[in-house]
Enzyme design. Structure first.
Site, PDB file in Angstrom:
ATOM      1  N   SER A  23       0.848  -1.194   0.000  1.00  0.00           N
ATOM      2  CA  SER A  23       0.000   0.000   0.000  1.00  0.00           C
ATOM      3  C   SER A  23       0.879   1.237   0.000  1.00  0.00           C
ATOM      4  O   SER A  23       2.098   1.157   0.154  1.00  0.00           O
ATOM      5  CB  SER A  23      -0.924   0.011   1.230  1.00  0.00           C
ATOM      6  OG  SER A  23      -0.162   0.036   2.431  1.00  0.00           O
ATOM      7  N   ASP A  71       6.477 -10.617   8.438  1.00  0.00           N
ATOM      8  CA  ASP A  71       6.623  -9.598   9.474  1.00  0.00           C
ATOM      9  C   ASP A  71       8.105  -9.251   9.558  1.00  0.00           C
ATOM     10  O   ASP A  71       8.911 -10.044  10.068  1.00  0.00           O
ATOM     11  CB  ASP A  71       6.111 -10.139  10.806  1.00  0.00           C
ATOM     12  CG  ASP A  71       6.131  -9.105  11.918  1.00  0.00           C
ATOM     13  OD1 ASP A  71       6.803  -8.056  11.753  1.00  0.00           O
ATOM     14  OD2 ASP A  71       5.493  -9.346  12.966  1.00  0.00           O
ATOM     15  N   TYR A 163      10.958   7.367  15.764  1.00  0.00           N
ATOM     16  CA  TYR A 163      10.877   7.335  14.299  1.00  0.00           C
ATOM     17  C   TYR A 163      11.950   8.222  13.684  1.00  0.00           C
ATOM     18  O   TYR A 163      12.636   7.821  12.732  1.00  0.00           O
ATOM     19  CB  TYR A 163       9.485   7.794  13.863  1.00  0.00           C
ATOM     20  CG  TYR A 163       9.272   7.862  12.367  1.00  0.00           C
ATOM     21  CD1 TYR A 163       8.994   6.715  11.630  1.00  0.00           C
ATOM     22  CD2 TYR A 163       9.322   9.082  11.697  1.00  0.00           C
ATOM     23  CE1 TYR A 163       8.779   6.776  10.263  1.00  0.00           C
ATOM     24  CE2 TYR A 163       9.116   9.154  10.331  1.00  0.00           C
ATOM     25  CZ  TYR A 163       8.843   8.002   9.620  1.00  0.00           C
ATOM     26  OH  TYR A 163       8.629   8.066   8.258  1.00  0.00           O
ATOM     27  N   ILE A 196       4.318  13.200   2.218  1.00  0.00           N
ATOM     28  CA  ILE A 196       3.641  12.476   1.152  1.00  0.00           C
ATOM     29  C   ILE A 196       2.261  12.092   1.664  1.00  0.00           C
ATOM     30  O   ILE A 196       2.130  11.379   2.665  1.00  0.00           O
ATOM     31  CB  ILE A 196       4.423  11.221   0.744  1.00  0.00           C
ATOM     32  CG1 ILE A 196       5.869  11.583   0.392  1.00  0.00           C
ATOM     33  CG2 ILE A 196       3.726  10.517  -0.409  1.00  0.00           C
ATOM     34  CD1 ILE A 196       6.022  12.530  -0.770  1.00  0.00           C
TER      35      ILE A 196
END
Length: 256
Positions: A23, A71, A163, A196
């Site tokens: 995706s 995973d 992150y 994005i």
């Protein structure tokens, strides 16, 4: 926006492995490589969206990409996915490390477990996928690795410390691997996307106001979407960038 129409003839019939391809940005890349005539495999944890993408690409190009459900937080699963891609495609000359998840978490809320989870999802698997694929590229006489980082770690964003750390680490990893693998004619570069706008981003984080604020910071006053990353990624994967390695390409509409 539609996918760029530029063709890179050397990508035809080339084996390409994309992580996080089911995706968002990854799906746009899978579709783009397939349109170039490449043999594509992609890894994702989500089966439903990935199988739908395979059907879509097969209808458009006549050839379905190979979906590997895994995973990537599990290192053995990373290695198995690399081996499966090589077995299915015959070779992997291009690796695109795209899989990531930008969960938000305040400084005070970060735990050892959430910190380790973020680095596992956003950094660790990149190294182990490169480690698994590099020997195959070495035997073939070279290849191209494209690691997806982000401008997030340059923006002083307060709610994504883990992150941001991971995405900064990708730059260091990219440069180190470029130095190690360059003698084997394996190039390693990074792409740093700006904001994005994907369906997931809209669903979880973005509002019209936050999109407008980012566009105000950009030189290009339009919304950036996944297709904006297709051309840069194809370029780095192809022989058109044959002398380019250890570089970080920012695609953010002119924030930096």
């Amino acid at each position: 926006m539609t996918l760029p129409s530029s063709q890179f003839p050397d990508l035809r019939d080339r084996g390409v492995l994309v992580t996080g391809g089911g995706s968002g940005i990854g799906a746009a890349l899978v579709e783009a490589f397939a349109r170039q005539g490449a043999r594509v495999a992609f890894v994702d944890i989500a089966a439903e969206s990935s199988l739908a993408l395979c059907e879509k690409v097969a209808a458009q190009t006549g050839q379905a990409p190979h979906f590997i459900q895994a995973d990537l937080r599990n290192v053995e699963a990373v290695r198995a996915a690399a081996d499966e891609a090589v077995a299915k495609l015959g070779s992997v000359r291009v690796l695109v490390n795209n899989a990531a998840r930008d969960d938000r978490q305040a400084l005070e809320a970060v735990t050892e477990e959430s910190w380790d989870e973020s680095l596992s999802v956003n950094l660790r698997h990149l190294f182990f996928m490169c480690q698994a694929v590099a020997p195959h590229m070495q035997r073939q006489g070279g290849g191209s690795i494209v690691n997806f980082s982000s401008i997030a770690f340059l923006l002083n964003m307060p709610e994504i410390p883990a992150y941001s750390t991971a995405k900064a680490g990708i730059i260091g990893l990219t440069k180190s691997l470029a130095g190690k693998l360059g003698p084997d004619n394996i190039r390693v570069n990074a792409i740093l996307p700006g904001m994005i706008v994907t369906e997931r981003q809209r669903r979880l984080w973005l509002t019209e106001e936050s999109i407008a604020r980012m566009q105000e910071r950009q030189c290009l006053k339009r919304m950036l979407v996944a297709d904006d990353l297709v051309g840069p990624c194809l370029f780095l994967a192809s022989d058109s960038s044959a002398a380019m390695t250890a570089q970080a390409m920012i695609i953010d509409g002119g924030v930096f």
